[in-house]
Design a protein around this motif. Structure first.
Motif, PDB file in Angstrom:
ATOM      1  N   GLY A   1      38.864  66.295  43.922  1.00 19.07           N
ATOM      2  CA  GLY A   1      37.951  65.508  43.423  1.00 19.07           C
ATOM      3  C   GLY A   1      37.345  65.724  41.922  1.00 19.07           C
ATOM      4  O   GLY A   1      36.252  65.453  41.702  1.00 19.07           O
ATOM      5  N   ILE A   2      38.034  66.963  41.200  1.00 19.92           N
ATOM      6  CA  ILE A   2      37.327  67.454  40.409  1.00 19.92           C
ATOM      7  C   ILE A   2      37.993  66.335  38.974  1.00 19.92           C
ATOM      8  O   ILE A   2      39.088  66.439  38.716  1.00 19.92           O
ATOM      9  N   VAL A   3      36.925  65.851  38.306  1.00 24.90           N
ATOM     10  CA  VAL A   3      37.348  64.808  37.253  1.00 24.90           C
ATOM     11  C   VAL A   3      36.738  65.470  35.882  1.00 24.90           C
ATOM     12  O   VAL A   3      35.711  65.820  35.971  1.00 24.90           O
ATOM     13  N   THR A   4      37.482  65.682  34.953  1.00 23.52           N
ATOM     14  CA  THR A   4      37.112  66.210  33.715  1.00 23.52           C
ATOM     15  C   THR A   4      37.277  65.256  32.806  1.00 23.52           C
ATOM     16  O   THR A   4      37.774  64.097  32.728  1.00 23.52           O
ATOM     17  N   ASP A   5      36.451  65.940  31.422  1.00 21.99           N
ATOM     18  CA  ASP A   5      36.869  65.008  30.218  1.00 21.99           C
ATOM     19  C   ASP A   5      38.357  65.222  29.778  1.00 21.99           C
ATOM     20  O   ASP A   5      38.897  66.081  30.571  1.00 21.99           O
ATOM     21  N   SER A   6      39.004  64.539  28.706  1.00 18.43           N
ATOM     22  CA  SER A   6      40.292  64.637  28.223  1.00 18.43           C
ATOM     23  C   SER A   6      40.642  65.844  27.303  1.00 18.43           C
ATOM     24  O   SER A   6      41.501  65.661  26.368  1.00 18.43           O
ATOM     25  N   ASN A   7      39.493  67.038  27.301  1.00 16.75           N
ATOM     26  CA  ASN A   7      39.968  68.075  26.097  1.00 16.75           C
ATOM     27  C   ASN A   7      40.871  69.259  27.119  1.00 16.75           C
ATOM     28  O   ASN A   7      40.610  69.974  27.345  1.00 16.75           O
ATOM     29  N   PHE A   8      42.334  68.516  26.883  1.00 11.23           N
ATOM     30  CA  PHE A   8      43.331  69.327  27.551  1.00 11.23           C
ATOM     31  C   PHE A   8      43.116  70.888  27.027  1.00 11.23           C
ATOM     32  O   PHE A   8      42.951  70.902  25.957  1.00 11.23           O
ATOM     33  N   GLY A   9      43.222  71.687  28.012  1.00 10.98           N
ATOM     34  CA  GLY A   9      43.481  72.911  27.801  1.00 10.98           C
ATOM     35  C   GLY A   9      42.355  73.857  28.027  1.00 10.98           C
ATOM     36  O   GLY A   9      41.740  74.813  28.149  1.00 10.98           O
ATOM     37  N   GLU A  10      41.015  73.001  27.610  1.00 10.95           N
ATOM     38  CA  GLU A  10      39.476  73.503  27.710  1.00 10.95           C
ATOM     39  C   GLU A  10      38.535  72.448  28.461  1.00 10.95           C
ATOM     40  O   GLU A  10      37.669  72.111  27.961  1.00 10.95           O
ATOM     41  N   ALA A  11      39.012  71.889  29.376  1.00 13.09           N
ATOM     42  CA  ALA A  11      38.335  70.333  29.720  1.00 13.09           C
ATOM     43  C   ALA A  11      37.413  70.905  30.690  1.00 13.09           C
ATOM     44  O   ALA A  11      37.107  72.063  31.413  1.00 13.09           O
ATOM     45  N   ASP A  12      36.167  70.171  30.807  1.00 11.04           N
ATOM     46  CA  ASP A  12      34.833  70.160  31.377  1.00 11.04           C
ATOM     47  C   ASP A  12      34.722  69.169  32.522  1.00 11.04           C
ATOM     48  O   ASP A  12      34.990  68.084  31.848  1.00 11.04           O
ATOM     49  N   PRO A  13      34.080  69.654  33.532  1.00 11.28           N
ATOM     50  CA  PRO A  13      33.883  68.584  34.588  1.00 11.28           C
ATOM     51  C   PRO A  13      32.913  67.353  34.407  1.00 11.28           C
ATOM     52  O   PRO A  13      32.074  67.910  33.687  1.00 11.28           O
ATOM     53  N   LEU A  14      33.134  66.303  34.922  1.00 11.73           N
ATOM     54  CA  LEU A  14      32.027  65.258  34.503  1.00 11.73           C
ATOM     55  C   LEU A  14      31.299  65.465  35.901  1.00 11.73           C
ATOM     56  O   LEU A  14      31.782  65.152  37.328  1.00 11.73           O
ATOM     57  N   MET A  15      30.151  66.236  36.117  1.00  6.74           N
ATOM     58  CA  MET A  15      29.752  66.945  37.188  1.00  6.74           C
ATOM     59  C   MET A  15      29.255  65.929  38.122  1.00  6.74           C
ATOM     60  O   MET A  15      29.260  66.209  39.435  1.00  6.74           O
ATOM     61  N   ASN A  16      28.499  65.104  37.900  1.00  2.00           N
ATOM     62  CA  ASN A  16      27.986  63.972  38.785  1.00  2.00           C
ATOM     63  C   ASN A  16      29.004  63.362  39.673  1.00  2.00           C
ATOM     64  O   ASN A  16      28.767  63.325  40.945  1.00  2.00           O
ATOM     65  N   TYR A  17      29.900  62.722  38.989  1.00  2.00           N
ATOM     66  CA  TYR A  17      30.967  62.092  39.608  1.00  2.00           C
ATOM     67  C   TYR A  17      31.946  62.975  40.438  1.00  2.00           C
ATOM     68  O   TYR A  17      32.313  62.613  41.638  1.00  2.00           O
ATOM     69  N   THR A  18      32.053  64.210  39.756  1.00  2.00           N
ATOM     70  CA  THR A  18      33.002  65.289  40.459  1.00  2.00           C
ATOM     71  C   THR A  18      32.303  65.708  42.012  1.00  2.00           C
ATOM     72  O   THR A  18      32.809  65.694  42.804  1.00  2.00           O
ATOM     73  N   SER A  19      30.891  65.915  41.767  1.00  2.00           N
ATOM     74  CA  SER A  19      30.122  66.309  43.024  1.00  2.00           C
ATOM     75  C   SER A  19      30.258  65.287  44.257  1.00  2.00           C
ATOM     76  O   SER A  19      30.512  65.726  45.283  1.00  2.00           O
ATOM     77  N   HIS A  20      30.193  64.039  43.623  1.00  2.00           N
ATOM     78  CA  HIS A  20      30.120  62.939  44.610  1.00  2.00           C
ATOM     79  C   HIS A  20      31.649  62.831  45.347  1.00  2.00           C
ATOM     80  O   HIS A  20      31.572  62.940  46.363  1.00  2.00           O
ATOM     81  N   LEU A  21      32.734  63.158  44.432  1.00  2.00           N
ATOM     82  CA  LEU A  21      33.848  62.893  45.211  1.00  2.00           C
ATOM     83  C   LEU A  21      34.345  64.339  45.994  1.00  2.00           C
ATOM     84  O   LEU A  21      34.608  63.916  47.103  1.00  2.00           O
ATOM     85  N   ILE A  22      33.979  65.505  45.616  1.00  2.00           N
ATOM     86  CA  ILE A  22      34.122  66.483  46.507  1.00  2.00           C
ATOM     87  C   ILE A  22      33.229  66.545  47.728  1.00  2.00           C
ATOM     88  O   ILE A  22      33.747  66.928  48.863  1.00  2.00           O
TER      89      ILE A  22
END
Ligand code: ADP
Ligand code: ASP
Ligand code: MG
Length: 469
Positions: A156-177
């Motif tokens: 459920g880790i969903v990130t932005d599209s900054n390939f190579g150094e992506a950061d998580p979209l934390m709220n959405y990620t937390s929900h899915l995890i």
């Protein structure tokens, strides 16, 4: 206790080490801990994937065959040593073969198009963790405990599209995890998750930056509201300097999030620089500890620095593989916005500047960047700025340098630290090429020739008696 445990490449380098990891995990799980496991690629595999991806870009098909054979052998050998049950061995071998066949297709594809984009590179690099994690899963399952493995995307880790150094979209990620791993943890199942890799909102594979399994662990720690995040590695904890340079380096029992992040940014490899962001917001403690000495508590990272430590300097680090870039021109003197133009060009071309120093004369700027992007940085600046306007008249570089960073929360307001550091370097007869101090006053960094780097680190470690405090 709910604990997220991350095991780095050094901890899962061989089948024997993987068995040891599985023993550790099951010991804690049997002690009534809820454990989530995060796994890196086997030691060296991600570097090899970078190499082979670059070769594929040059349409060098010969190397791909050799690489694929070696990769299969390495993982098969690990499976045979790490897992005893033949049924499990077969199951994991089949996953491995299927995954490697997919990688071979991807590399061949890159060979044909002769193009390696940040997106396709992330896809190639994701294979390291996709291969290591099922083996660790098999070794844990071998202990007759309930366990299930996931890719970062499946967890459920969903990130932005900054390939190579992506950061998580934390709220959405937390929900899915929480939705996907939470119920398993409650039932006593051990989730085993690939470190480093995730996916963007369209499901395309991303990576969170080299050394990023630490980041995966803290993301999971925050999402699942873990009591602690443990980063298991091959050294005792975060040390006063890299023990590979100074064997007498001492383990630091406690650091603040800010101190540890500063150390990570400035080269202490034991921690990924962005990994502490999510946990520091939630105040979740992080421990760095040794798989070889599990009885030791390691380094504890929390909100406050260690109140007992009064010394100004706590640690010294070296960042190798960097280069210094100079931009000069009489046209920059007294011209508002001239620096902005330089950094705008670099920023728009995705060239990250690690250190900056500009002379009061305003006629030149020195910068430190990663050596790997030096060529691109020079040509980008030349194309954009060496025009007839006369703003910039010269772009030059030195590519054989290293950054030395001296760190400690108590440096703030302590007089004479800088002079002691520079006197120590001078006594060695070593020339300093550039100096910078961040506004946090947590560190002083400077540039020397790379060949002198280790000697400078040793001299400063000695001068401040970092092995004794
Ligand atoms: P892992 O595979 O566990 O993620 P890394 O190689 O990323 O391990 O990080 C651990 C290594 O970092 C150690 O083996 C050590 O040589 C190096 N290192 C550099 N500076 C430091 C430091 N200040 N403290 C601890 N380790 C350091
Ligand atoms: N395997 C990845 C790397 O080598 C991530 C990690 O080890 O944390 O960068
Ligand atoms: Mg690491």
């Amino acid at each position: 206790m709910k604990i997220v445990m991350k095991f780095g490449g050094t901890s899962v380098g061989t089948g024997q080490n993987i068995r040891h990891v599985a023993d550790l995990v099951t010991k804690y799980a049997n002690d009534d801990c809820k454990v989530v496991v995060v796994i890196s690629a086997l030691a060296g595999v991600t570097n090899k994937l970078v190499e082979v991806a670059e070769q594929a870009k040059k349409s060098d098909e010969k190397h791909i065959d050799e690489f694929i054979k070696e990769l299969l052998q390495k993982h098969q050998a690990a499976i045979e040593t790490a897992i005893t049950s033949t049924t499990l061995q077969t199951e994991v071998s089949q996953i491995t073969e299927k995954t490697i066949a997919e990688l071979e297709k991807v590399l061949t594809g890159i060979c044909y198009v002769g193009e390696l984009t940040p997106k396709s590179k992330d896809y190639v690099l994701s294979f390291g963790e996709r291969l290591s994690t099922p083996i660790v899963w098999g070794a844990i399952e071998d202990h007759n405990v309930e366990t299930q493995w996931f890719t970062g995307k499946e967890a459920g880790i969903v990130t932005d599209s900054n390939f190579g150094e992506a950061d998580p979209l934390m709220n959405y990620t937390s929900h899915l995890i929480q939705e996907r791993l939470g119920p398993l943890l409650e039932k006593g199942v051990i989730p085993v998750v690939t470190g480093y890799i995730a996916a963007n909102q369209d499901g395309v594979v991303t990576t969170v930056g080299r050394g990023g399994s630490d980041y995966t662990a803290t993301i999971l720690g925050v999402a699942l509201q873990a009591d602690e995040v443990w980063i298991w590695t091959d050294v005792d904890g975060i040390m006063t300097t890299d023990p590979k340079i100074v064997p007498a380096a001492r383990m630091l029992p406690q650091l603040s999030y800010q101190e540890a992040a500063e150390m990570a940014i400035f080269g202490a490899k034991a921690m990924h620089p962005r990994a502490l962001e999510p946990v520091s917001k939630e105040n979740i403690p992080v421990r760095i500890r040794s798989i070889f000495k599990p009885e030791n508590p390691g380094t504890l990272i929390t909100k406050e620095p260690d109140a007992k430590v009064k010394e100004a300097v706590k640690a010294v680090a070296m960042i190798p593989d960097v280069a210094m870039l100079y931009v000069s021109g009489a046209g920059m003197v007294g011209a508002p916005g001239s620096y902005a133009k330089v950094f705008d060009v670099l920023g728009k071309n995705n060239i990250n500047v690690m250190m900056i120093s500009a002379a009061a004369s305003e006629g030149n700027i020195s910068m430190v960047i990663r050596r790997a992007i030096l060529g691109r940085a020079i040509s980008t600046l030349e194309i954009a700025l060496l025009d007839r306007s006369g703003l910039v008249s010269e772009v030059s570089a030195e590519d054989d340098v290293a950054v030395i960073a001296v760190m400690g929360a108590n440096m703030k307001g302590t007089l004479g630290v800088a002079s002691k550091i520079f006197a120590t370097v001078a006594k060695k007869g070593i020339n300093i090429r550039m100096i910078a101090q961040g506004s946090s006053e947590l560190n002083i960094s400077f540039v020397v020739k790379e060949k002198d780097g280790a000697a400078v680190v040793k001299a400063i470690h000695d001068e401040f008696s970092l092995d004794k405090i």
